[in-house]
Write a protein that holds these residues in place. Structure first.
Motif, PDB file in Angstrom:
ATOM      1  N   UNK A  95       0.862  -1.178   0.000  1.00 49.68           N
ATOM      2  CA  UNK A  95       0.000   0.000   0.000  1.00 49.68           C
ATOM      3  C   UNK A  95       0.895   1.223   0.000  1.00 49.68           C
ATOM      4  N   UNK A  96       0.805   2.011   1.019  1.00 48.58           N
ATOM      5  CA  UNK A  96       1.671   3.183   1.131  1.00 48.58           C
ATOM      6  C   UNK A  96       2.826   2.921   2.089  1.00 48.58           C
ATOM      7  N   UNK A  97       2.815   1.757   2.707  1.00 49.14           N
ATOM      8  CA  UNK A  97       3.832   1.452   3.732  1.00 49.14           C
ATOM      9  C   UNK A  97       5.010   0.716   3.097  1.00 49.14           C
ATOM     10  N   UNK A  98       6.233   1.215   3.309  1.00 49.09           N
ATOM     11  CA  UNK A  98       7.414   0.534   2.746  1.00 49.09           C
ATOM     12  C   UNK A  98       7.705  -0.747   3.514  1.00 49.09           C
ATOM     13  N   UNK A  99       8.023  -1.791   2.761  1.00 53.77           N
ATOM     14  CA  UNK A  99       8.393  -3.081   3.334  1.00 53.77           C
ATOM     15  C   UNK A  99       9.606  -3.616   2.565  1.00 53.77           C
ATOM     16  N   UNK A 100      10.162  -4.650   3.117  1.00 53.59           N
ATOM     17  CA  UNK A 100      11.277  -5.326   2.433  1.00 53.59           C
ATOM     18  C   UNK A 100      10.876  -6.760   2.154  1.00 53.59           C
ATOM     19  N   UNK A 101      11.095  -7.196   0.926  1.00 53.06           N
ATOM     20  CA  UNK A 101      10.767  -8.558   0.512  1.00 53.06           C
ATOM     21  C   UNK A 101      12.053  -9.384   0.521  1.00 53.06           C
ATOM     22  N   UNK A 102      12.036 -10.464   1.289  1.00 50.87           N
ATOM     23  CA  UNK A 102      13.184 -11.360   1.379  1.00 50.87           C
ATOM     24  C   UNK A 102      12.894 -12.606   0.533  1.00 50.87           C
ATOM     25  N   UNK A 103      13.763 -12.895  -0.412  1.00 53.16           N
ATOM     26  CA  UNK A 103      13.640 -14.096  -1.249  1.00 53.16           C
ATOM     27  C   UNK A 103      14.903 -14.917  -1.071  1.00 53.16           C
ATOM     28  N   UNK A 104      14.753 -16.184  -0.650  1.00 47.40           N
ATOM     29  CA  UNK A 104      15.891 -17.063  -0.389  1.00 47.40           C
ATOM     30  C   UNK A 104      15.826 -18.291  -1.292  1.00 47.40           C
TER      31      UNK A 104
END
Length: 348
Positions: A95-104
């Motif tokens: 949405x408007x909130x920044x997040x971090x996507x972790x892909x392993x």
């Protein structure tokens, strides 16, 4: 089934671990089943640093702030084995909130294969070095048994064709009182002395274009004109013979064992070829060799004996004196000539 569920199954099927992180403190807010399989104790809200303690989270935050992505590799214990994953952290928006996507991605098998390939490459490289070293040793050994041009022919074709060489000059040398010297000296001393003397003879012969053919005990045979032609083969062996005598005279002044050589010189034709199947040796044989061996028998200590025809062809480069009459191996009667080393003017 929702799109989210389908994506979840796909991610699980291909063994990819996915998680979402809060950008501020990098705490886990979502993880898929693959993550759960890897980290059985994982919980929502848990800091990423607890899963990957070897990774500096400050570096991760700085990379996300600068470029929006961070890539690395990490290892951890999964039951009884070590697992290695390729870790990719990318900045995104929920949405408007920044997040971090972790892909392993599980790359343990790839790492194992890389390690196997590295080990195999090292083994191949080591074996290649050993083969090269052994090849060089074999080549060095064969070059001690035969001239280089003969070796190249043998290496290329597997055989050496017998050849007649003419004109050729042969030098045969042995030592006076050799049997007595052997009986008086230790075996190690004799071998060391002969090794030193023959090595020096080889170097002297090389200077005049002579090729050492073989040594048998105290018998030393070298030739000029085999296998490469020589413009003045008789001059070459005469010069070498003079230097051999001078070398021994000088050596005897500083060594306890006194060596007195006898030398016979002859010219003519010889046959040269590799003899033997399991034990190779390059040898020459023919009239010139037999004549040189015959003339050797008429030489005294530190004397060089030739036939009169040989002396005539050498010319005025050396001084000769009469030494009697004899017959060659063929039965031909000749007048013996003694080469006088001290009068030589070519090898000062």
């Amino acid at each position: 089934m929702s799109i989210e569920a389908i994506n979840e199954q796909l991610l699980r099927a291909i063994g990819v671990g996915v998680a979402l992180l809060d950008m501020g403190d990098l705490r886990i807010r979502f993880f898929n089943d693959t993550f759960k399989e890897w980290f059985a104790e994982i919980e929502l809200g848990q800091p990423l640093s607890e899963l990957f303690p070897a990774i500096d989270m400050q570096v991760v935050k700085q990379a996300l702030a600068d470029t929006g992505r961070y890539n690395s590799e990490a290892s951890f214990r999964l039951r009884r084995r070590t697992m290695t994953i390729a870790l990719a952290v990318n900045r995104a928006l929920d949405g408007a909130e920044p997040v971090a996507v972790v892909v392993c991605q599980n790359i343990s098998r790839i790492k194992e294969l890389e390690s196997m390939i590295d080990s195999y490459s090292m083994m191949v490289e080591r074996n290649t070095r050993e083969i090269k070293r052994e090849k060089e040793q074999v080549e060095k050994l064969l070059l001690n048994l035969m001239p280089r041009s003969v070796y190249e022919e043998y290496k290329t074709f597997g055989v050496v064709m017998p050849r007649i060489y003419d004109p050729v000059a042969v030098l045969c040398l042995d030592f006076s009182g050799f049997a007595q010297t052997v009986s008086e000296q230790d075996a190690g001393v004799i071998v060391s002395e002969l090794n030193d003397i023959y090595t020096s003879f080889d170097r002297i012969g090389d200077q005049f274009g002579c090729e050492r053919i073989k040594t048998v005990g105290d018998l030393y045979i070298t030739v000029a004109g085999v296998p490469d032609p020589s413009e003045k083969p008789m001059q070459a062996v005469a010069d070498a013979a003079v230097r051999f005598v001078r070398y021994l005279e000088q050596r005897n002044r500083s060594h306890p064992v006194d060596w007195k050589c006898r030398i016979g010189l002859a010219s003519g034709s010889v046959i040269g070829s590799v003899v033997g199947v399991q034990k190779y040796i390059y040898d020459v044989f023919g009239p010139a060799v037999m004549d040189a061996m015959r003339l050797l028998q008429f030489a005294g200590p530190m004397e060089i004996v030739v036939a009169d025809a040989f002396a005539d062809k050498v010319g005025h480069e050396h001084l000769f004196e009469l030494a009697g009459d004899a017959s060659l191996a063929s039965g031909e009667a000749v007048q013996l000539m003694r080469l006088v080393p001290d009068a030589d003017a070519t090898a000062q």
